[in-house]
Scaffold this motif. Structure first.
Motif, PDB file in Angstrom:
ATOM      1  N   ASP A 119      -3.463   0.039 -44.073  1.00  0.00           N
ATOM      2  CA  ASP A 119      -2.772   0.685 -45.193  1.00  0.00           C
ATOM      3  C   ASP A 119      -1.885   1.839 -44.746  1.00  0.00           C
ATOM      4  O   ASP A 119      -1.237   2.472 -45.575  1.00  0.00           O
ATOM      5  N   LEU A 120      -1.851   2.112 -43.447  1.00  0.00           N
ATOM      6  CA  LEU A 120      -0.937   3.116 -42.897  1.00  0.00           C
ATOM      7  C   LEU A 120       0.260   2.419 -42.263  1.00  0.00           C
ATOM      8  O   LEU A 120       0.097   1.439 -41.523  1.00  0.00           O
TER       9      LEU A 120
ATOM     10  N   VAL B 195      -5.581   7.310 -47.780  1.00  0.00           N
ATOM     11  CA  VAL B 195      -6.042   6.539 -46.624  1.00  0.00           C
ATOM     12  C   VAL B 195      -6.231   7.453 -45.410  1.00  0.00           C
ATOM     13  O   VAL B 195      -5.565   8.474 -45.267  1.00  0.00           O
ATOM     14  N   THR B 196      -7.147   7.051 -44.564  1.00  0.00           N
ATOM     15  CA  THR B 196      -7.463   7.762 -43.328  1.00  0.00           C
ATOM     16  C   THR B 196      -7.443   6.749 -42.191  1.00  0.00           C
ATOM     17  O   THR B 196      -7.837   5.604 -42.385  1.00  0.00           O
ATOM     18  N   GLY B 197      -6.962   7.162 -41.032  1.00  0.00           N
ATOM     19  CA  GLY B 197      -6.968   6.274 -39.880  1.00  0.00           C
ATOM     20  C   GLY B 197      -6.447   6.970 -38.640  1.00  0.00           C
ATOM     21  O   GLY B 197      -5.926   8.081 -38.703  1.00  0.00           O
TER      22      GLY B 197
ATOM     23  N   SER C 189      -5.240   2.238 -36.933  1.00  0.00           N
ATOM     24  CA  SER C 189      -6.558   1.646 -37.153  1.00  0.00           C
ATOM     25  C   SER C 189      -6.744   1.182 -38.590  1.00  0.00           C
ATOM     26  O   SER C 189      -7.681   0.454 -38.883  1.00  0.00           O
ATOM     27  N   ASN C 190      -5.867   1.608 -39.490  1.00  0.00           N
ATOM     28  CA  ASN C 190      -5.979   1.257 -40.899  1.00  0.00           C
ATOM     29  C   ASN C 190      -4.701   0.529 -41.323  1.00  0.00           C
ATOM     30  O   ASN C 190      -3.615   1.102 -41.256  1.00  0.00           O
TER      31      ASN C 190
ATOM     32  N   ASN D 187       1.351   6.074 -46.582  1.00  0.00           N
ATOM     33  CA  ASN D 187       0.327   5.288 -47.251  1.00  0.00           C
ATOM     34  C   ASN D 187       1.090   4.116 -47.870  1.00  0.00           C
ATOM     35  O   ASN D 187       1.903   4.305 -48.767  1.00  0.00           O
TER      36      ASN D 187
ATOM     37  N   GLU E 102      -5.639  11.708 -35.764  1.00  0.00           N
ATOM     38  CA  GLU E 102      -6.139  11.174 -37.024  1.00  0.00           C
ATOM     39  C   GLU E 102      -5.267  11.595 -38.197  1.00  0.00           C
ATOM     40  O   GLU E 102      -4.835  12.748 -38.283  1.00  0.00           O
TER      41      GLU E 102
ATOM     42  N   LYS F 203      -5.618  12.036 -42.112  1.00  0.00           N
ATOM     43  CA  LYS F 203      -6.738  12.169 -43.053  1.00  0.00           C
ATOM     44  C   LYS F 203      -6.241  12.215 -44.493  1.00  0.00           C
ATOM     45  O   LYS F 203      -5.353  12.991 -44.827  1.00  0.00           O
TER      46      LYS F 203
END
Length: 117
Positions: A12-13, A49-51, A9-10, A32, A93, A95
């Protein structure tokens, strides 16, 4: 084994790895993307980052052991039980990831376990 084909979802991952859908197991390396050699060398501040990570193809409605391995110490930092949805997609997730982490899905006996009714 086949490509993990994880969806994040991110942006940056970064997630790479493989899954064994016959035996209900997988392994992944999650990074990351801003934590690069160059950024570390240049002293660039790297925000965590989180996703969400989604991996399709597992048996529906099963519980999978998810082990989070610290890539610097080589030890397990976290063990979770994560349930797949009705389509067999496993979601978990990530985190506040500052650098990278390794993830192993499925237990030592093999597959994720079906839920009892």
């Amino acid at each position: 084994y086949q490509d993990l084909d994880a969806v994040v979802s991110n942006p940056d991952l970064r997630v790479v790895g493989q899954k064994d859908l016959v035996n209900g197991r997988a392994h992944a390396w999650i990074q990351n993307q801003n934590h690069t050699w160059r950024n570390v060398s240049d002293g660039v501040l790297i925000p965590p980052v989180t996703g969400m990570v989604s991996i399709a193809g597992f048996a529906p409605d099963t519980v999978c052991a998810v082990k989070w391995w610290n890539t610097f110490t080589g030890k397990v930092d976290l063990l979770q039980a994560v349930k797949t949805d009705q389509q067999g997609t496993l979601r978990f997730e990530v985190k506040d990831l500052g650098d990278d982490v390794a993830v192993k899905i499925g237990d030592s006996t093999g597959a994720c376990s079906p839920l009892s009714s």
